[in-house]
Design a protein around this motif. Structure first.
Motif, PDB file in Angstrom:
ATOM      1  N   GLY A  68     -18.758 -45.063  19.026  1.00  0.00           N
ATOM      2  CA  GLY A  68     -19.633 -44.308  17.882  1.00  0.00           C
ATOM      3  C   GLY A  68     -21.181 -44.935  18.440  1.00  0.00           C
ATOM      4  N   PHE A  69     -21.788 -44.822  17.159  1.00  0.00           N
ATOM      5  CA  PHE A  69     -23.247 -44.962  17.311  1.00  0.00           C
ATOM      6  C   PHE A  69     -24.114 -43.928  18.406  1.00  0.00           C
ATOM      7  N   ASP A  70     -24.755 -42.904  17.943  1.00  0.00           N
ATOM      8  CA  ASP A  70     -25.234 -41.924  19.059  1.00  0.00           C
ATOM      9  C   ASP A  70     -26.823 -41.673  18.276  1.00  0.00           C
ATOM     10  N   ARG A  71     -27.651 -42.581  18.510  1.00  0.00           N
ATOM     11  CA  ARG A  71     -29.059 -42.428  17.699  1.00  0.00           C
ATOM     12  C   ARG A  71     -29.577 -41.081  18.158  1.00  0.00           C
ATOM     13  N   ASP A  72     -29.410 -40.690  19.476  1.00  0.00           N
ATOM     14  CA  ASP A  72     -30.108 -39.506  19.862  1.00  0.00           C
ATOM     15  C   ASP A  72     -29.710 -38.181  19.083  1.00  0.00           C
ATOM     16  N   ASN A  73     -28.442 -38.382  18.548  1.00  0.00           N
ATOM     17  CA  ASN A  73     -27.893 -37.141  17.764  1.00  0.00           C
ATOM     18  C   ASN A  73     -27.711 -37.608  16.323  1.00  0.00           C
TER      19      ASN A  73
END
Length: 139
Positions: A68-73
């Motif tokens: 998980g964790f997708d700061r860009d999205n």
């Protein structure tokens, strides 16, 4: 109807395919990026039978996964998973999860060196976002 914790986790598994898999080698953790696929809460990842992770899992089937964790999205949710790993030899599952992204390591779903790892979660910590207390799902 509100989403259950299990629903949130399955949604995360379905939409986040790249994470880390940590195994134990010589009593030390060893992590690598992997592509993950799921059926419900069970995760699968492809590997080559000669990869170190296959040896690691034969010695100790306990693994740790971050996904998980997708700061860009703007997806800050993520999971930390304690799981038991085992080899999965089902040709049907190998066909289902094989894709062109695996070609650098595995030539086709019929490649004799192609192995799947079945990762059965024991504990999943679901973080809505960094810094917030996790919700725990024990299986």
């Amino acid at each position: 109807m509100s989403e259950t914790l299990k629903d949130k986790i399955v949604e995360l598994f379905t939409n986040h395919k790249i994470g880390t898999l940590a195994t134990i080698r010589n009593n030390q953790p060893y992590s690598r990026f992997m592509m993950f696929y799921n059926e419900g809460l069970t995760l699968f990842t492809a590997t080559n039978q000669h990869a170190h992770k296959a040896e690691d899992i034969a010695q100790n089937p306990k693994v740790h996964i971050l996904l998980g964790f997708d700061r860009d999205n703007n997806h800050e949710h993520y999971v930390e998973i304690e799981a038991a790993a085992e080899l999965e030899n089902s040709q049907e599952l190998k066909n289902k999860f094989w894709n062109d992204h695996l070609k650098p390591w595995i030539t086709s779903p019929d490649d004799p060196e192609y192995m799947l790892l079945r990762l059965t979660p024991k504990t999943i910590l679901y973080f809505e976002r960094a810094g917030k207390e996790p919700q725990e799902l024990s299986l």
